[in-house]
Design a protein around this motif. Structure first.
Motif, short mmCIF file in Angstrom:
data_model
loop_
_atom_site.label_atom_id
_atom_site.label_comp_id
_atom_site.label_asym_id
_atom_site.label_seq_id
_atom_site.Cartn_x
_atom_site.Cartn_y
_atom_site.Cartn_z
N GLY A 77 0.79 -1.25 -0.03
CA GLY A 77 -0.03 0.07 0.06
C GLY A 77 0.82 1.28 -0.06
O GLY A 77 0.28 2.30 0.08
N VAL A 78 2.16 1.24 0.07
CA VAL A 78 2.94 2.29 -0.10
C VAL A 78 3.15 2.73 -1.52
O VAL A 78 3.48 1.82 -2.44
CB VAL A 78 4.51 1.92 0.42
CG1 VAL A 78 5.51 3.19 0.44
CG2 VAL A 78 4.29 1.51 1.92
N MET B 122 12.20 8.68 7.52
CA MET B 122 10.91 8.22 7.36
C MET B 122 10.29 7.79 8.47
O MET B 122 10.83 7.56 9.42
CB MET B 122 10.86 7.19 6.14
CG MET B 122 11.71 5.79 6.76
SD MET B 122 11.85 4.69 5.51
CE MET B 122 13.19 5.25 4.66
N LYS B 123 8.94 7.57 8.48
CA LYS B 123 8.20 7.32 9.49
C LYS B 123 8.20 5.81 9.80
O LYS B 123 8.42 5.02 8.46
CB LYS B 123 6.80 7.87 9.62
CG LYS B 123 6.67 9.28 9.34
CD LYS B 123 5.12 9.58 9.33
CE LYS B 123 5.15 11.02 9.22
NZ LYS B 123 3.87 11.55 8.87
N MET B 124 8.06 5.29 10.97
CA MET B 124 8.24 4.11 11.36
C MET B 124 6.82 3.15 10.59
O MET B 124 6.89 1.95 9.93
CB MET B 124 8.28 3.73 12.45
CG MET B 124 9.36 3.50 13.40
SD MET B 124 10.84 2.52 12.70
CE MET B 124 10.02 0.96 13.10
N ILE C 89 7.87 1.68 7.12
CA ILE C 89 8.35 0.63 7.26
C ILE C 89 7.79 -0.62 7.67
O ILE C 89 7.81 -1.66 7.06
CB ILE C 89 9.75 0.82 8.42
CG1 ILE C 89 10.91 1.97 7.57
CG2 ILE C 89 10.51 -0.46 8.55
CD1 ILE C 89 12.04 2.20 8.68
N TYR C 90 6.89 -0.09 8.70
CA TYR C 90 5.85 -1.09 8.99
C TYR C 90 5.11 -1.67 7.66
O TYR C 90 4.78 -3.03 7.65
CB TYR C 90 4.93 -0.69 10.03
CG TYR C 90 3.89 -1.75 10.36
CD1 TYR C 90 4.01 -2.64 11.15
CD2 TYR C 90 2.48 -1.49 9.85
CE1 TYR C 90 2.98 -3.53 11.57
CE2 TYR C 90 1.38 -2.25 10.34
CZ TYR C 90 1.78 -3.17 11.03
OH TYR C 90 0.81 -4.30 11.41
N GLU C 91 4.62 -0.79 6.87
CA GLU C 91 3.71 -0.85 5.74
C GLU C 91 4.61 -1.69 4.70
O GLU C 91 4.09 -2.92 4.16
CB GLU C 91 3.20 0.16 4.89
CG GLU C 91 2.13 0.84 5.90
CD GLU C 91 1.64 1.97 5.68
OE1 GLU C 91 2.09 2.67 4.55
OE2 GLU C 91 0.73 2.60 6.04
N ILE C 92 5.82 -1.40 4.67
CA ILE C 92 6.94 -2.12 3.61
C ILE C 92 6.91 -3.73 4.31
O ILE C 92 6.97 -4.70 3.45
CB ILE C 92 8.20 -1.40 3.47
CG1 ILE C 92 7.77 -0.39 2.67
CG2 ILE C 92 9.25 -2.54 2.88
CD1 ILE C 92 9.19 0.58 2.58
N CYS C 93 7.03 -3.85 5.58
CA CYS C 93 7.04 -5.24 6.07
C CYS C 93 5.89 -6.15 6.02
O CYS C 93 6.22 -7.32 5.61
CB CYS C 93 7.49 -4.96 7.68
SG CYS C 93 9.20 -4.41 8.07
N GLU C 94 4.68 -5.25 5.82
CA GLU C 94 3.51 -6.07 5.80
C GLU C 94 3.51 -6.62 4.29
O GLU C 94 3.04 -7.71 3.97
CB GLU C 94 2.33 -4.98 5.93
CG GLU C 94 1.99 -4.73 7.39
CD GLU C 94 1.42 -6.03 8.21
OE1 GLU C 94 0.56 -6.52 7.82
OE2 GLU C 94 2.48 -6.44 8.96
#
Length: 79
Positions: free
Chosen positions: A30-31, A47-49, A52-57
């Protein structure tokens, strides 16, 4: 290397391991692809965590798994 360079390298590494393109990662996470491109080109000063969280998802991994790489070892990072 700088932290943003390590993040860029890790994203490239994970894409290669999983046979994913930036477009695939964008779709799954979704990024926006433009944001991913900016991160990968190291044009993102911070960048905001959340990103990174969304990339990890998108990779279906945890944040801990993302940062569990020699790229992020203290001796490999500079200010």
């Amino acid at each position: 290397m700088k932290l943003n360079e390590a993040i860029s390298a890790r994203i490239k590494e994970l894409c290669k391991e999983r046979g994913m393109t930036q477009y695939n990662l964008s779709t799954k996470s979704g990024v926006p692809q433009s944001t991913l491109s900016t991160i990968i080109k190291c044009k993102f000063p911070s960048m905001k965590m959340r990103i990174i969280y969304e990339i990890c998802e998108g990779f279906e991994i945890t944040i801990k798994e993302f940062f569990d790489s020699p790229l992020f070892d203290r001796e490999n990072l500079i200010d």
